[in-house]
Scaffold this motif. Structure first.
Motif, PDB file in Angstrom:
ATOM      1  N   PRO A 351       1.076  -0.852  -0.029  1.00  0.00           N
ATOM      2  CA  PRO A 351       0.208   0.449   0.049  1.00  0.00           C
ATOM      3  C   PRO A 351       1.366   1.042   0.205  1.00  0.00           C
ATOM      4  O   PRO A 351       1.620   1.086   0.340  1.00  0.00           O
ATOM      5  CB  PRO A 351      -0.706  -0.148   1.600  1.00  0.00           C
ATOM      6  CG  PRO A 351      -0.627  -1.685   1.951  1.00  0.00           C
ATOM      7  CD  PRO A 351       0.479  -1.536   1.105  1.00  0.00           C
ATOM      8  N   LEU A 352       0.485   2.579  -0.549  1.00  0.00           N
ATOM      9  CA  LEU A 352       1.225   3.612  -0.522  1.00  0.00           C
ATOM     10  C   LEU A 352       1.374   3.761   1.196  1.00  0.00           C
ATOM     11  O   LEU A 352       0.441   3.855   1.944  1.00  0.00           O
ATOM     12  CB  LEU A 352       0.026   4.689  -1.405  1.00  0.00           C
ATOM     13  CG  LEU A 352       0.080   4.487  -2.392  1.00  0.00           C
ATOM     14  CD1 LEU A 352      -1.136   6.338  -2.720  1.00  0.00           C
ATOM     15  CD2 LEU A 352       0.810   5.124  -3.345  1.00  0.00           C
ATOM     16  N   ILE A 353       2.779   4.723   1.867  1.00  0.00           N
ATOM     17  CA  ILE A 353       2.624   5.136   2.768  1.00  0.00           C
ATOM     18  C   ILE A 353       1.867   5.576   2.648  1.00  0.00           C
ATOM     19  O   ILE A 353       1.510   6.963   2.143  1.00  0.00           O
ATOM     20  CB  ILE A 353       4.263   5.588   2.937  1.00  0.00           C
ATOM     21  CG1 ILE A 353       5.107   4.000   2.540  1.00  0.00           C
ATOM     22  CG2 ILE A 353       4.692   6.362   4.045  1.00  0.00           C
ATOM     23  CD1 ILE A 353       7.225   5.501   1.904  1.00  0.00           C
ATOM     24  N   GLY A 354       1.005   5.815   4.049  1.00  0.00           N
ATOM     25  CA  GLY A 354       0.151   6.724   4.513  1.00  0.00           C
ATOM     26  C   GLY A 354      -1.383   6.422   3.887  1.00  0.00           C
ATOM     27  O   GLY A 354      -2.920   6.911   4.104  1.00  0.00           O
ATOM     28  N   ASN A 355      -1.587   5.575   2.803  1.00  0.00           N
ATOM     29  CA  ASN A 355      -2.766   4.800   2.626  1.00  0.00           C
ATOM     30  C   ASN A 355      -3.722   4.973   3.459  1.00  0.00           C
ATOM     31  O   ASN A 355      -4.559   5.484   2.902  1.00  0.00           O
ATOM     32  CB  ASN A 355      -2.172   3.221   1.927  1.00  0.00           C
ATOM     33  CG  ASN A 355      -3.757   3.325   0.532  1.00  0.00           C
ATOM     34  OD1 ASN A 355      -3.521   3.411  -0.605  1.00  0.00           O
ATOM     35  ND2 ASN A 355      -4.553   1.812   1.095  1.00  0.00           N
ATOM     36  N   ASP A 356      -3.503   4.622   4.863  1.00  0.00           N
ATOM     37  CA  ASP A 356      -4.929   4.865   5.173  1.00  0.00           C
ATOM     38  C   ASP A 356      -5.347   5.615   5.537  1.00  0.00           C
ATOM     39  O   ASP A 356      -6.750   5.944   6.091  1.00  0.00           O
ATOM     40  CB  ASP A 356      -4.296   3.903   6.543  1.00  0.00           C
ATOM     41  CG  ASP A 356      -3.908   4.377   7.512  1.00  0.00           C
ATOM     42  OD1 ASP A 356      -2.611   5.292   6.748  1.00  0.00           O
ATOM     43  OD2 ASP A 356      -3.894   3.814   8.420  1.00  0.00           O
ATOM     44  N   THR A 357      -4.696   7.046   5.198  1.00  0.00           N
ATOM     45  CA  THR A 357      -5.085   8.504   5.755  1.00  0.00           C
ATOM     46  C   THR A 357      -6.032   8.934   4.432  1.00  0.00           C
ATOM     47  O   THR A 357      -6.162  10.011   3.879  1.00  0.00           O
ATOM     48  CB  THR A 357      -4.145   9.419   6.437  1.00  0.00           C
ATOM     49  OG1 THR A 357      -3.076   9.054   4.890  1.00  0.00           O
ATOM     50  CG2 THR A 357      -2.964   8.685   7.245  1.00  0.00           C
TER      51      THR A 357
END
Length: 432
Positions: A351-357
Motif C-alpha cells: 500500500p502507499l505509505i500513509g494509505n490509510d489516511t
C-alpha cells in the motif's frame, strides 16, 4: 489409552492439513451479508462494463481460508458472444513477477543460494565489469531501488527500416534455429535472448538511489534461476509450487497445456502479431523470449491465483506442505526502503505509505487494507492482493486492454480499490 491418544493426534494432524487448503464458504460464515455484498459488487462491475473499463471480469475473495465470493461478469469481448466463466484463464501480465520468478527466488534465498545484499553481479557475470551495475544488489532490484531504467522496447531490434522483420531474428516457420513461438505464424531465434541481456547490461543506471519501477531485471530472473538450480525454470516452478498447490492452469504457454478452460483474449495486436493476442502473451518483450519470461507470460485462473496467495497468507503452508518458510515471506513482504518514500517489498507491491489516511480516489489499493498487505497489478487488467492481518485474499481478473490498451477507465473509475473496499467496510473484524 496410548493408542487412543495417538489416534486423536493423527486425526488432528489430518484436520490441520485439510484446513490448510482453500474451502468453499458463504459470506455469512465470515460475518458478511451475501445480498449486500453482491449488490455492491454487481453495481461496480456493471459500471465498469458500461463505461468500457473492460468487456468482462471476475472477482474472487477468500476470508479466513474460505472462498466467500466468486462471480463472473460480462463477456470476453464487446460483441457479447462468449460469457466470462469462473474457470476462464487470463494473461496475468505483471502479476507474473510475484507468481513466477519471485517464489523461486524466495526459495533460493532461504536455501542460502542467493544473498539479497550481495551484488547481483555475483550471480550475473555480465554485470561484473559494468561500473554502474556491478554493485547493485538483488534487494535493490526487487524493491525497485536500483536506479535501472523502467523499460526497453526490444521490439525495435527485430525490424528493418522498412518495417519488415530481420530474418536472423524472426521467421514465419518453425525450425531448429527458430524454435520459440511468438504467435501462430511467428517464431523467434532463441539467440535473441542474448541480445536482450546485452541491451539490459548496456542500459543506463541513475546515480541517484530513488524509487523507480523497473521490470528489466525480471527478464533476467528465469535464466538466473536455471543457472542456480540446474533445472528448467518452468519445471522448477511446477515441481516446487504449482503442483503442490494443486494449480491446474497456472503456468506459461497455455496452448501446450491442453486444458478445456477458455482463454480470455487480450489486445488486438496491430504491431507484432497482426491479430488478436489470445493464449499468446500480450507483453511484446515476453513474446520475444518465446512467451516465458519473469516480467510477464504466466496465464492462470482466479482459483489458482487464490491458492498461491492463500499459501503466502498461511506463512508458506498449504495442503499439509511447507512450501516457503514464514520468515522468508515476512522478509519479502515488508517495506524495504520506507525512508526513501519507497513502498515496495521485495518483488511485492505494498500500500502507499500513509494509505490509510487517503480517500478511495487517491489510495492504492483500498484505504482499509492493513500495512502488512501486499500483492501486484498487471497491465492487462489483473490484480491480486493478500492481507494476512485480516486473512483476506482478493483476486480480480479482467482483459481491460481489449480491444486496445487505450482503455483506461479501470483506473479512472477506481474499479479495483472500490471492489476491495466492499469487503472491508462490510466486515466486522477489519484490522488496519
Amino acid at each position: 489409552m496410548k493408542k487412543c491418544v495417538s489416534y486423536i493426534s493423527l486425526v488432528l494432524l489430518m484436520l490441520q492439513g485439510l484446513q490448510a487448503q482453500l474451502i468453499n464458504g458463504s459470506p455469512e460464515s465470515q460475518g458478511y451479508d451475501s445480498i449486500k455484498i453482491k449488490t455492491q459488487v454487481d453495481s461496480i462491475m456493471q459500471e465498469g462494463i458500461i463505461e468500457k473499463a473492460f468487456p468482462g471480469a471476475q472477482l474472487l475473495v477468500a476470508k479466513n481460508g474460505a472462498i466467500i465470493f466468486h462471480e463472473a461478469y460480462g463477456f470476453h469481448t464487446y460483441d457479447s458472444i462468449q460469457k466470462v466463466q469462473k474457470n476462464d484463464v487470463y494473461d496475468l501480465a505483471s502479476v507474473t513477477k510475484i507468481v513466477g520468478p519471485l517464489p523461486a527466488l524466495m526459495k533460493l534465498y532461504e536455501e542460502g543460494k542467493i544473498d539479497l545484499d550481495q551484488p547481483f553481479s555475483t550471480y550475473w557475470k555480465s554485470w561484473r565489469h559494468k561500473r554502474d551495475k556491478k554493485n547493485i544488489t538483488l534487494r535493490e532490484l526487487l524493491a525497485h531501488q536500483s536506479g535501472m531504467i523502467p523499460y526497453i522496447v526490444f521490439l525495435e531490434a527485430v525490424y528493418k527500416k522498412n518495417k519488415r522483420f530481420k530474418k536472423r531474428f524472426i521467421r514465419s516457420k518453425k525450425s531448429k534455429r527458430f524454435s520459440r513461438q511468438v504467435s501462430e505464424n511467428l517464431f523467434v531465434n532463441p539467440r535473441f535472448e542474448n541480445k536482450i541481456f546485452r541491451k539490459i547490461s548496456r542500459s543506463k543506471v541513475s546515480d541517484e538511489k530513488i524509487y523507480r519501477y523497473s521490470g528489466l531485471a525480471s527478464l533476467i530472473y528465469p535464466k538466473l534461476i536455471e543457472n542456480l538450480t540446474g533445472k528448467s525454470y518452468t519445471s522448477y516452478l511446477q515441481n516446487n509450487f504449482y503442483t503442490p498447490l494443486g494449480c491446474n492452469t497456472l503456468g506459461y504457454l497455455p496452448l501446450e497445456k491442453g486444458f478445456k478452460n477458455a482463454i480470455v483474449p487480450a489486445e488486438i495486436d496491430t504491431v507484432l502479431r497482426k491479430t488478436i493476442t489470445k493464449a499468446w502473451v500480450h507483453d511484446e518483450n515476453a513474446a520475444l523470449l518465446g512467451g516465458i519470461s519473469g516480467n510477464a507470460g504466466l496465464f492462470g485462473s482466479a482459483e489458482d491465483l487464490a491458492k498461491y496467495m492463500q499459501m503466502l497468507v498461511q506463512e508458506g503452508r498449504y495442503n499439509g506442505q511447507q512450501l516457503l518458510k514464514p520468515e522468508t515471506i515476512k522478509e519479502f513482504t515488508k517495506i524495504q526502503y520506507p525512508d526513501n518514500n519507497n513502498r515496495r517489498g521485495l518483488g511485492f507491491d505494498k500500500p502507499l505509505i500513509g494509505n490509510d489516511t487517503l480517500s478511495i480516489k487517491k489510495s492504492y489499493p483500498a484505504p482499509q487494507v492493513s500495512k502488512e498487505s501486499y500483492g501486484h497489478a498487471g497491465f492487462t487488467g489483473t490484480f491480486v492482493w493478500a492481507d494476512p492481518k485480516n486473512d483476506l485474499v482478493f483476486i480480480f481478473l479482467s482483459n481491460r486492454v481489449y480491444p486496445n490498451r487505450s482503455h483506461r477507465n479501470i483506473y479512472n473509475l477506481n474499479i479495483r480499490p472500490r471492489l476491495q473496499q466492499v469487503f472491508y467496510l462490510n466486515s466486522n473484524d477489519t484490522k488496519k
